[in-house]
Design an enzyme around this catalytic site. Structure first.
Site, PDB file in Angstrom:
ATOM      1  N   GLU A   1      14.139  72.447  81.620  1.00  0.00           N
ATOM      2  CA  GLU A   1      14.093  71.054  82.088  1.00  0.00           C
ATOM      3  C   GLU A   1      15.453  70.410  82.334  1.00  0.00           C
ATOM      4  OE1 GLU A   1      11.663  68.622  79.590  1.00  0.00           O
ATOM      5  OE2 GLU A   1       9.853  69.718  80.082  1.00  0.00           O
TER       6      GLU A   1
ATOM      7  N   GLU B   1       5.081  75.039  79.677  1.00  0.00           N
ATOM      8  CA  GLU B   1       4.679  74.026  78.697  1.00  0.00           C
ATOM      9  C   GLU B   1       3.541  73.213  79.280  1.00  0.00           C
ATOM     10  OE1 GLU B   1       7.676  71.357  77.088  1.00  0.00           O
ATOM     11  OE2 GLU B   1       9.131  73.000  76.938  1.00  0.00           O
TER      12      GLU B   1
END
Ligand code: GBH
Length: 492
Positions: free
Chosen positions: A210, A398
């Protein structure tokens, strides 16, 4: 009988954490043989995943390990940040977290009792290079080597993330962290070293987790470590240095890893969803995917910053060379996507061709105020990435949510909202897989409650409830739910 005995013995070993010792098991167990005998039952078949679909869980080093000063680990920017008063909820830190540094064997049993086939963990860079660069600390790599061996001994395939935000503090001090290309170079060297040590047993590596979380929140908003608020030009340069680091790591892993080692990343791309599934909104959402991810995924996939981004940033655009762009867009073996929230998009007449539709104040979210519920994100992320960039292998790295979990006096957590969340997102994932978008596996965030960054221990994302005073793990309703998804290889 002997099976019952061994179940009970297992229950004792890991205490209340063992799923198989629970009352939920009975119903599942009696349903299973029947399902196996009559596979075409349309009800059970409808949301079935292809054979070999990989189910697992994800965690990250600073969020679970603790052992902050053990094994020769150097400080990371998250140690510094969390120890700075006022930065984290209740001034909580990852000093102890889930104590997974000492309890990793027990935690691997939690995975095993879910039936997980894959596990995504992250390596703490300052355990390997306490000063960010220089000589590796042998105790650091030894810890992860033991984790990998333990996973393999339990039939779980390790997937390794190299950077989940715990940058060595030394690199922040010496170079300003991602503000300098020195850090990008250091990341490449670190990635190559870890690959050289683990790729005999780990076949999948993720470079970064991320970009926008550690850059935009860390260097623009000051909400995450290192807590800076840079001006736009410096911010864009830090973004560039981060994608450059990713590219250097891809090359280093290919150079230092065993042949056949696969490399990708775990990105929380902005996921545009057409407000109505019809042209021209679909087209607008695809265009939005390229533009809204310009700084990170798009430049990685295309080797070019899209014109809209360069035009919008003008004099603040990053400085770079053609060689940088080549490194940044080094070919990947797969793309990992962290999927949480939707961005609704509609077609419009502007030159961009799309407009983002802000959510109304009534839009539903989970316990984290940012976690707007948008199950279709788990369909559109693989679809956009597959259609726009022709990606041939994808993972959901995720997906999961925070809930206001309550442990009842008799030891249960009835997180029906998390089960609702997972069921709906997984149905959307099923649609993507049924349409042949090549998603090979799904990592649920997270195995157990952990240090939720600036929210400290105040928000819980786990399938297992963690009592931080005793470190006792208790399976929530959602753990039983996920176990049955894995067992049936279907969403029900
Ligand atoms: C992931 O981030 C992370 O990879 C993981 O470590 C984390 O535990 C998990 O999700 C759950 O949060 O405070 O309003 O500024 C998900 C993307 C980006 C969502 C940062 C929260 C902060 C919102 N996250 N964002 S705000």
């Amino acid at each position: 009988m002997s099976e019952n005995l061994s179940r009970r013995a297992f229950g004792r070993t890991v205490g209340a954490a063992a799923l198989s010792s629970s009352s939920f098991t009975a119903a599942t167990a009696s349903a299973t043989p029947q399902a196996a005998a009559n596979p075409p039952n349309p009800r059970e078949n409808f949301y079935r995943f292809p054979d070999g679909f990989l189910w697992g869980c994800a965690t990250a080093s600073y969020q679970i390990e603790g052992g902050a000063k053990e094994g020769g680990r150097g400080p990371s920017i998250w140690d510094t940040f969390s120890h700075t008063p006022g930065k984290v909820h209740n001034n909580e830190t990852g000093d102890v977290a889930d104590d997974d540094y000492h309890r990793y064997k027990e935690d691997i049993q939690l995975l095993k009792s879910l039936g997980a086939k894959i596990y995504r963990f992250s390596v703490s860079w300052p355990r390997i290079f306490p000063q960010g660069t220089g000589w590796p600390n042998p105790q650091g790599i030894d810890f992860y080597s033991r984790v990998v061996d333990e996973l393999l001994a339990n039939g779980i395939e390790p997937f390794c993330t190299l950077f989940h935000w715990d940058l060595p503090q030394a690199l922040q001090d010496r170079f300003g962290g991602w503000q300098s290309r020195e850090t990008s170079q250091a990341f490449g060297e670190y990635a190559g070293y870890v690959a050289s040590q683990l790729s005999d047993r780990v076949h999948h590596f993720f470079t970064m987790n991320e970009f926008s979380s550690f850059i935009d929140l860390g260097y623009r908003d000051g909400k995450f470590a290192p807590g800076l608020r840079l001006a736009p030009a410096e911010l864009n340069q830090a973004r560039h240095n981060a994608v450059l680091a990713h590219g250097l790591a891809v090359q280093a892993i290919r150079a230092k890893g065993k042949p056949g080692t696969k490399v990708g990343l775990a990105e929380n791309l902005n996921i545009p969803i057409p407000v109505i599934e019809a042209e021209p909104h679909i087209k607008a959402s695809a265009q939005a995917t390229r533009v809204l991810n310009a700084q990170y995924l798009t430049v990685i996939m295309e080797g070019k910053y899209v014109d809209e981004y360069l035009r919008q940033e003008g004099a603040n655009a990053p400085k770079y060379t053609a060689e940088d762009l080549k490194i940044i867009s080094s070919p990947l073996d797969f793309v990992g996507m962290n999927v949480y929230t939707p961005t609704y998009v509609r077609a419009d007449e502007s030159p961009k061709g799309f407009a983002v539709v802000p959510p109304p104040s009534s839009y539903p979210h989970m316990a984290s105020p940012w976690l707007d519920i948008g199950p279709e994100a788990l369909y559109w992320a693989p679809r956009h990435v597959g259609e726009i960039w022709g990606v041939k292998e994808m993972y959901i790295t995720e997906n999961g949510c925070s809930s206001a979990d309550v442990l009842t006096p008799d030891g249960h957590v009835y997180d029906t909202d998390r089960v609702m969340f997972l069921r709906n997102y997984l149905m959307s994932l099923h649609r993507a897989v049924a349409e042949n978008f090549p998603v090979r596996g799904y990592f649920l965030w997270s195995l157990m409650d952990n240090f939720e960054w600036a929210d400290g221990y105040g928000l819980r994302f786990g399938l297992y409830y963690v009592d931080y005073a005793t470190q006792k793990r208790t399976p929530k309703l959602s753990a039983h739910y996920y176990r049955s998804v894995i067992e049936k290889n279907a969403v029900l």
